[in-house]
Design a protein around this motif. Structure first.
Motif, PDB file in Angstrom:
ATOM      1  N   PRO A 150      -9.004  43.795  46.841  1.00  0.00           N
ATOM      2  CA  PRO A 150     -10.081  43.406  47.749  1.00  0.00           C
ATOM      3  C   PRO A 150     -10.250  44.424  48.876  1.00  0.00           C
ATOM      4  CG  PRO A 150      -8.121  42.073  48.133  1.00  0.00           C
ATOM      5  CD  PRO A 150      -7.851  42.876  46.905  1.00  0.00           C
ATOM      6  N   ALA A 151     -11.479  44.562  49.354  1.00  0.00           N
ATOM      7  CA  ALA A 151     -11.763  45.495  50.448  1.00  0.00           C
ATOM      8  C   ALA A 151     -11.088  45.018  51.736  1.00  0.00           C
ATOM      9  CB  ALA A 151     -13.266  45.619  50.648  1.00  0.00           C
ATOM     10  N   SER A 168      -1.673  45.865  49.273  1.00  0.00           N
ATOM     11  CA  SER A 168      -1.360  45.115  48.057  1.00  0.00           C
ATOM     12  C   SER A 168      -1.663  43.643  48.298  1.00  0.00           C
ATOM     13  CB  SER A 168       0.117  45.306  47.679  1.00  0.00           C
ATOM     14  OG  SER A 168       0.406  44.680  46.452  1.00  0.00           O
ATOM     15  N   HIS A 169      -2.904  43.280  48.012  1.00  0.00           N
ATOM     16  CA  HIS A 169      -3.374  41.917  48.250  1.00  0.00           C
ATOM     17  C   HIS A 169      -3.942  41.298  46.977  1.00  0.00           C
ATOM     18  CE1 HIS A 169      -3.936  42.362  52.919  1.00  0.00           C
ATOM     19  NE2 HIS A 169      -2.682  42.445  52.526  1.00  0.00           N
ATOM     20  N   GLY A 170      -3.343  41.625  45.834  1.00  0.00           N
ATOM     21  CA  GLY A 170      -3.841  41.072  44.589  1.00  0.00           C
ATOM     22  C   GLY A 170      -5.093  41.782  44.115  1.00  0.00           C
ATOM     23  N   ILE A 214       3.149  49.784  53.760  1.00  0.00           N
ATOM     24  CA  ILE A 214       2.535  48.918  52.749  1.00  0.00           C
ATOM     25  C   ILE A 214       2.173  47.593  53.409  1.00  0.00           C
ATOM     26  CG2 ILE A 214       2.832  47.766  50.529  1.00  0.00           C
ATOM     27  CD1 ILE A 214       4.885  49.861  49.785  1.00  0.00           C
ATOM     28  N   PHE A 215       0.910  47.235  53.320  1.00  0.00           N
ATOM     29  CA  PHE A 215       0.436  45.951  53.837  1.00  0.00           C
ATOM     30  C   PHE A 215       0.396  44.983  52.662  1.00  0.00           C
ATOM     31  CE2 PHE A 215      -3.389  43.625  55.974  1.00  0.00           C
ATOM     32  CZ  PHE A 215      -2.562  42.550  56.278  1.00  0.00           C
ATOM     33  N   GLY A 216       1.404  44.148  52.553  1.00  0.00           N
ATOM     34  CA  GLY A 216       1.567  43.220  51.453  1.00  0.00           C
ATOM     35  C   GLY A 216       3.021  43.207  51.025  1.00  0.00           C
TER      36      GLY A 216
END
Length: 656
Positions: free
Chosen positions: A470-471, A589-591, A501-503
């Motif tokens: 996702p954006a 990393s948000h799916g 890493i964000f997630g």
């Protein structure tokens, strides 16, 4: 036929002869009724393994008394009502020339009251935290004597049902193992003698089921503080009445060291063979071994070297029941990738397989080609697309597969490069080779749209374009480079000095782990409370301790990024804001969200048998298993639609 291989040779074991050295090991599957009765589903599963060439097909650890039950649909051998179902199963397996085995078990401290309806019992009241930590009651002498009788009576039921082989589960931390282990047997009465219980059980089985082939499965070591090491285990086995046994089967570990029961893919294949070797050398009965035996080469090396006489294979035959036949004829087999999705699904119900969409669904699997062959376009060459193409080609359809990347495998192929997933490439390679043999026309490096496909007049189109991250639109996003983790992996960029890493999901954890192996300093910021929350316990049993031990990893969990700066970010943790160092590129990393841009366009083409989306493109991905199941089911639907349409057209013609 590879008749010269060691694994191809017959093996005498007690009163039976194995046609080769491949044993389908006892593996809990949760395919029985809630009361432990055999089902048609389970019979079909076991029959398929027999047809695949295994010499001996075991069911699973089967409880001999109701309070020893640990799984909701575990097989029971506790009452006479189980006999007819076991007999039907034995007949089905025998029809394919295989022998039938049942492993007798009682869970002891690993049983769960919420599952069995009883308070767990054990030699010593030591709870098992892994399964919830319920305090077991200590067995008294009368109850122990009753359990001995239960093992004997269960063996008699199996013999009456036509079972050929009985194995006593003396490992993995179950009841027999608990008596053997100094970590779990703290008694001061006669049952403090660690081998008394198992010897009494052996005697009971020999009395109640005389002549049946009988063996013992045990853990060569426990790998827990105060537990059995290899030397002490050998002392225990030497004190057991092995002269009354027909085989030994070597495994390892217990519930507190589950990575040794079911080993991760990072570990060496056949790693337990050195522990089996002394038993094979010193005992005059056949000795088997388990543990990451996932290739014919590994099996041959173990048996030819004399380290074991047979190999016990669970996940390998779960992934491909035809593995024994393919090993014997030199053919290609569907590889197990040791992801442990199967075992991590046990608590939820019947277990699937990541790489085989027909596991547990053998009764639904097509067994004959389509009545009408049609032309199908598959757009996308990731797992869902390659699986759909293979299933369609197997049915006899003409398939063209398109992918914009230069090679097949999609994002899964990217994951296969990571340190945690050394076996993943095997399934990507397998699909590539299968499609080549099935004459699927693969157009790699080719981006298509509706205009491309329109003049080709396909009967059906399968959209398997996967998903995208996702954006992310946050204040300060322009101050540094931001990419989705998949975009980073696809770039092939070398490991940087540092990265943020964000997630903290599955993908974030795997990428962080891989970068740490290359010396990268990693900052992980995740809204999740734990790392890899979307991965089962066994799937991360090695990963999480390694991440925790890394000096180069800094984590901020239960946190979200609210503002981005050049080398730091503002995060919110439980409503509290703070600024933290966040060096390097920012990976997200948000799916994934479905890449379904083409769907509306393709539907306008109105192919006769429809447009079907699979995997992440349909929103039904999220795991390799889910992607392959949706793909297999869509292939079945297209075949059914083709056959029914032809039937309808012929009826219309007749009416006219």
């Amino acid at each position: 036929m590879n008749t010269t291989a060691s694994f191809a040779q017959p093996l005498d074991m007690g009163s039976v002869r194995l046609r080769n050295r491949f044993v389908s090991a006892p593996m809990e599957r949760n395919y029985c009724e809630l009361d432990g009765t055999m089902t048609d589903r389970y019979i079909a599963y076991l029959e398929r393994r027999a047809a695949g060439g295994a010499a001996l097909v075991f069911t699973e650890a089967s409880y001999v008394r109701a309070d020893g039950k640990g799984r909701i649909r575990q097989m029971g051998v506790d009452v006479d009502e189980r006999i007819p179902g076991i007999a039907r199963m034995a007949e089905a397996v025998h029809a394919h020339g295989a022998l039938v085995g049942v492993e007798l078990n009682h869970g002891g401290r690993t049983s769960q009251g919420v599952v069995s309806g009883f308070v767990p019992v054990a030699p010593t009241p030591i709870p098992c935290a892994v399964v919830g930590g319920e305090m077991p009651e200590q067995l008294d002498s009368d109850d122990i004597e009753h359990l001995v009788e239960c093992f004997g009576e269960a063996a008699a039921r199996c013999a009456e049902a036509g079972v050929d082989v009985i194995s006593l589960h003396g490992g993995h931390g179950y009841l027999i193992h608990q008596f053997l282990s100094p970590a779990y047997n703290h008694r001061d009465d006669e049952w403090a003698e660690p081998t008394l219980f198992v010897n009494r059980v052996i005697d009971a089985v020999r009395t109640m089921a005389p002549g049946i082939t009988l063996g013992l499965r045990f853990s060569a070591f426990e790998a827990v503080d105060g537990g059995l090491d290899a030397e002490t285990t050998r002392e225990r086995i030497d004190a057991i009445d092995t002269h009354r046994l027909d085989f030994l089967d070597v495994s390892a570990g217990n519930y507190e060291s589950g990575q040794w029961i079911i080993q991760p893919g990072e570990w060496q294949r056949g790693l337990l063979a050195p522990y089996a070797e002394p038993y094979a050398r010193d005992f005059d009965i056949p000795v088997g071994v388990a543990g990451r035996i996932s290739s014919p080469e590994t099996a041959e090396q173990i048996i030819a070297s004399g380290r074991a006489d047979f190999v016990s294979m669970a996940r390998t035959l779960h992934a491909d029941p035809d593995f024994p036949n393919r090993a014997l004829d030199g053919g290609r087999y569907r590889p197990c990738i040791a992801c442990n999705y199967c075992i991590d699904s046990l608590a939820a119900g019947p277990i699937p397989c990541s790489v085989n969409p027909w596991v547990g669904r053998e009764l639904e699997q097509p067994s004959k080609p389509a009545g009408t062959a049609v032309r199908v376009a598959v757009v996308g060459g990731g797992p869902a697309g390659t699986a759909a193409a293979r299933e369609l080609a197997l049915a006899g359809h003409s398939v063209d597969l398109y992918d914009e990347r230069g090679s097949l495998g999609g994002d899964f192929a990217l994951a296969s490069r990571l340190h945690e997933y050394p076996e993943y490439h095997r399934i990507v390679d397998w699909y590539r080779d299968e499609l080549a043999d099935l004459n699927v026309t693969c157009h790699t490096g080719t981006r298509v749209d509706a205009a491309t496909l329109a003049p080709l007049d396909f009967d059906a189109i399968v959209l398997a374009t996967g998903g995208r991250g996702p954006a992310i639109d946050l204040p300060g996003a322009g101050t540094r480079r931001i990419r989705d983790v998949r975009e980073f992996l696809a770039s092939g960029d070398p490991a940087p000095e540092s990265i943020t890493i964000f997630g903290a999901d599955r993908e974030a954890a795997a990428v962080a782990d891989d970068l740490l192996q290359h010396g990268t300093r990693v900052v992980m910021i995740g809204p999740q409370e734990t790392i890899a929350h979307d991965v089962g316990r066994r799937g991360k049993i090695v990963l999480l301790p390694r991440l925790a031990a890394s000096e180069n990893l800094t984590t901020y969990l239960s946190s979200v990024v609210t503002h981005i700066e050049a080398d730091r970010v503002v995060i919110s943790t439980n409503g509290q804001q703070r600024t933290v160092p966040a060096p390097g590129e920012l990976l997200v990393s948000h799916g994934v969200e479905p890449r379904a841009d083409l769907l509306t366009e393709l539907r306008r083409l109105a192919p006769r048998l429809g447009v079907h989306s699979v995997g992440d493109a349909s929103g039904d991905g999220g795991s390799l298993h889910a992607a392959l199941v949706t793909a297999a089911d869509v292939a079945v639907r297209i075949t059914a639609a083709a056959d029914s349409r032809v039937g309808a057209d012929s009826r219309v013609g007749a009416d006219a």
